[in-house]
Design a protein around this motif. Structure first.
Motif, PDB file in Angstrom:
ATOM      1  N   LEU A 114      -3.694   0.274   6.350  1.00 35.19           N
ATOM      2  CA  LEU A 114      -4.304   1.344   5.573  1.00 35.19           C
ATOM      3  C   LEU A 114      -3.816   2.681   6.091  1.00 35.19           C
ATOM      4  CD1 LEU A 114      -6.504   1.220   3.258  1.00 35.19           C
ATOM      5  CD2 LEU A 114      -6.166  -0.912   4.521  1.00 35.19           C
ATOM      6  N   THR A 115      -3.198   3.466   5.226  1.00 30.73           N
ATOM      7  CA  THR A 115      -2.719   4.788   5.603  1.00 30.73           C
ATOM      8  C   THR A 115      -3.486   5.849   4.847  1.00 30.73           C
ATOM      9  OG1 THR A 115      -0.490   3.999   6.126  1.00 30.73           O
ATOM     10  CG2 THR A 115      -0.732   6.350   5.656  1.00 30.73           C
ATOM     11  N   HIS A 116      -4.084   6.786   5.578  1.00 32.45           N
ATOM     12  CA  HIS A 116      -4.726   7.971   5.019  1.00 32.45           C
ATOM     13  C   HIS A 116      -3.774   9.151   5.205  1.00 32.45           C
ATOM     14  CE1 HIS A 116      -8.234   5.380   5.478  1.00 32.45           C
ATOM     15  NE2 HIS A 116      -8.965   6.234   4.792  1.00 32.45           N
ATOM     16  N   GLN A 117      -3.482   9.847   4.122  1.00 29.58           N
ATOM     17  CA  GLN A 117      -2.549  10.984   4.152  1.00 29.58           C
ATOM     18  C   GLN A 117      -3.175  12.133   3.369  1.00 29.58           C
ATOM     19  OE1 GLN A 117       1.023  10.987   5.277  1.00 29.58           O
ATOM     20  NE2 GLN A 117       0.758  13.212   5.013  1.00 29.58           N
ATOM     21  N   ILE A 118      -3.100  13.353   3.916  1.00 32.54           N
ATOM     22  CA  ILE A 118      -3.616  14.507   3.182  1.00 32.54           C
ATOM     23  C   ILE A 118      -2.487  15.496   2.904  1.00 32.54           C
ATOM     24  CG2 ILE A 118      -5.990  14.284   3.997  1.00 32.54           C
ATOM     25  CD1 ILE A 118      -5.447  16.454   6.049  1.00 32.54           C
ATOM     26  N   ASP A 119      -2.602  16.124   1.742  1.00 32.79           N
ATOM     27  CA  ASP A 119      -1.638  17.132   1.299  1.00 32.79           C
ATOM     28  C   ASP A 119      -2.392  18.127   0.442  1.00 32.79           C
ATOM     29  OD1 ASP A 119       0.540  18.621   0.527  1.00 32.79           O
ATOM     30  OD2 ASP A 119       1.439  17.071  -0.725  1.00 32.79           O
ATOM     31  N   GLY A 120      -2.593  19.348   0.935  1.00 34.54           N
ATOM     32  CA  GLY A 120      -3.435  20.301   0.226  1.00 34.54           C
ATOM     33  C   GLY A 120      -4.834  19.736   0.071  1.00 34.54           C
ATOM     34  N   THR A 126      -3.360   4.473   1.046  1.00 34.03           N
ATOM     35  CA  THR A 126      -2.421   3.430   0.645  1.00 34.03           C
ATOM     36  C   THR A 126      -2.655   2.180   1.477  1.00 34.03           C
ATOM     37  OG1 THR A 126      -0.756   5.086   0.054  1.00 34.03           O
ATOM     38  CG2 THR A 126       0.018   2.830   0.381  1.00 34.03           C
ATOM     39  N   ALA A 127      -2.716   1.049   0.800  1.00 33.17           N
ATOM     40  CA  ALA A 127      -2.880  -0.243   1.474  1.00 33.17           C
ATOM     41  C   ALA A 127      -1.632  -1.084   1.266  1.00 33.17           C
ATOM     42  CB  ALA A 127      -4.094  -0.981   0.922  1.00 33.17           C
ATOM     43  N   GLU A 128      -1.175  -1.715   2.340  1.00 32.50           N
ATOM     44  CA  GLU A 128      -0.071  -2.667   2.269  1.00 32.50           C
ATOM     45  C   GLU A 128      -0.567  -4.005   2.800  1.00 32.50           C
ATOM     46  OE1 GLU A 128       4.016  -0.526   3.183  1.00 32.50           O
ATOM     47  OE2 GLU A 128       2.482  -0.008   4.675  1.00 32.50           O
ATOM     48  N   VAL A 129      -0.368  -5.048   2.017  1.00 33.55           N
ATOM     49  CA  VAL A 129      -0.722  -6.404   2.417  1.00 33.55           C
ATOM     50  C   VAL A 129       0.575  -7.178   2.593  1.00 33.55           C
ATOM     51  CG1 VAL A 129      -1.970  -8.506   1.827  1.00 33.55           C
ATOM     52  CG2 VAL A 129      -2.871  -6.283   1.096  1.00 33.55           C
ATOM     53  N   GLU A 130       0.797  -7.699   3.793  1.00 26.51           N
ATOM     54  CA  GLU A 130       2.002  -8.484   4.086  1.00 26.51           C
ATOM     55  C   GLU A 130       1.608  -9.937   4.320  1.00 26.51           C
ATOM     56  OE1 GLU A 130       3.901  -6.816   7.492  1.00 26.51           O
ATOM     57  OE2 GLU A 130       4.784  -5.147   6.381  1.00 26.51           O
ATOM     58  N   ASN A 131       2.335 -10.841   3.702  1.00 22.21           N
ATOM     59  CA  ASN A 131       2.126 -12.266   3.923  1.00 22.21           C
ATOM     60  C   ASN A 131       3.091 -12.740   5.008  1.00 22.21           C
ATOM     61  OD1 ASN A 131       1.736 -15.012   3.854  1.00 22.21           O
ATOM     62  ND2 ASN A 131       2.436 -15.291   1.749  1.00 22.21           N
ATOM     63  N   HIS A 132       2.570 -13.028   6.187  1.00 18.93           N
ATOM     64  CA  HIS A 132       3.378 -13.516   7.293  1.00 18.93           C
ATOM     65  C   HIS A 132       3.405 -15.039   7.371  1.00 18.93           C
ATOM     66  CE1 HIS A 132       2.855  -9.449   9.641  1.00 18.93           C
ATOM     67  NE2 HIS A 132       3.534  -9.334   8.513  1.00 18.93           N
ATOM     68  N   PHE A 280      -1.052  -1.088  -2.751  1.00 14.61           N
ATOM     69  CA  PHE A 280      -2.102  -0.556  -3.620  1.00 14.61           C
ATOM     70  C   PHE A 280      -2.471   0.837  -3.106  1.00 14.61           C
ATOM     71  CE2 PHE A 280      -2.695  -5.108  -2.779  1.00 14.61           C
ATOM     72  CZ  PHE A 280      -2.431  -5.633  -4.037  1.00 14.61           C
ATOM     73  N   ALA A 281      -2.903   1.737  -3.992  1.00 18.41           N
ATOM     74  CA  ALA A 281      -3.182   3.094  -3.523  1.00 18.41           C
ATOM     75  C   ALA A 281      -4.153   3.806  -4.463  1.00 18.41           C
ATOM     76  CB  ALA A 281      -1.879   3.879  -3.421  1.00 18.41           C
TER      77      ALA A 281
END
Length: 289
Positions: A114-120, A126-132, A280-281
């Motif tokens: 899970l990445t939290h990013q701010i701009d203004g 954004t979430a990334e799900v990886e199947n290992h 997903f985002a």
């Protein structure tokens, strides 16, 4: 909350907890809270992450082939501790990987970031799900952010306007939290809905299709832009009369009532191939006088 990761710029400040990688606050430069503050009198959540299922499972059970295990509503990610793996003044990334405990109830190797990013005045999550694993992995994923209702600085009625001007069919869940597969008339008219606590007397309003990818929540004096990617299902929810409204884009819903526990039978389940990644985002932009 001393272990929160905090990011900020001249417009907004955001705090993220390692528990569930859950957003804990979204505050503007006047120190006003746009995110629900989690008062347990109403609901202790703020912005939980739903994985590997969205909603409830029949009798609290899921099955994947011959494998069967208990699974709580909305899965286990929201109650799991994520590791902080990257951070700067304006972004942070938390990661959850499989463990013996997760594999006992969900038999896959995975990473969820899970990445939290701010701009203004915009927060993007954004979430990334990886199947290992070495086989296909079925799952559902959803965001569940709760925003202040009324919005900071707002007066009067609050309206939701869908970007696509749609009138998506309404679905409900039963007393067991399972999807009732019977469409009801849409509460939207030309994409517009005036919010009313009475709408949630029968729990969440679910729109499995047709809500599009963006909306504006507004009232006199304030507005909130909300956009999402890779998430075809949508829901609105509050506990009737509570001072928040949840805007929930999902990929997957609760299991359909009277169907079995198979993950692959759940509506809009993602089946991710071995070694593949799904993204997903959502993004929220705040505006107030």
């Amino acid at each position: 909350m001393t272990d929160l990761t905090q990011i900020q710029n001249d417009h907004i400040r955001v705090g993220v907890s390692p528990l569930g990688a859950e957003t804990q606050y979204l505050r503007d430069n006047q120190n006003r809270d746009w995110l629900w503050h989690g008062d347990p009198t109403w609901w202790a959540g703020r912005s939980p992450i739903l994985f590997p299922i969205v909603g409830a499972a029949p009798d609290g059970q899921i099955s994947i082939g011959a494998f069967t295990a208990p699974m709580n509503q909305h899965g286990f990610a929201r109650r799991s501790k994520f590791a902080l793996i990257a951070a700067s003044e304006t972004h942070c990334t938390h990661q959850l990987t499989d463990s013996a405990d997760t594999r006992a109830i969900y038999p896959f190797e995975f990473a969820l970031r899970l990445t939290h990013q701010i701009d203004g005045p915009t927060l993007s999550v954004t979430a990334e799900v990886e199947n290992h694993s070495n086989r296909a992995m079925p799952f559902g994923f959803g965001f569940h952010p709760a925003f202040a209702w009324p919005l900071p600085g707002a007066n009067g009625t609050h309206e939701v306007q869908l970007d696509n001007q749609g009138e998506p069919a309404l679905y409900r869940i039963n007393a067991d939290g399972l999807l009732v597969d019977a469409p009801l008339p849409s509460p939207f008219h030309d994409g517009r809905l005036t919010l009313d606590p009475a709408q949630y007397a029968d729990d969440a309003m679910l729109f499995p299709a047709g809500a599009g990818t963006g909306l504006t929540l507004s009232a006199a004096g304030a507005s909130l832009r909300f956009e999402w990617q890779g998430l075809p299902n949508f829901a609105l929810w509050q506990k009737p009369g509570a001072p928040y409204i949840c805007l929930e884009p999902w990929h997957g819903t609760a299991a359909i009532a009277d169907q079995g526990p198979a993950m692959t039978d759940r509506p809009d389940t993602v089946t991710l191939g071995a070694g593949q990644t799904a993204t997903f985002a959502y993004a929220v932009t705040i505006s107030a006088k």
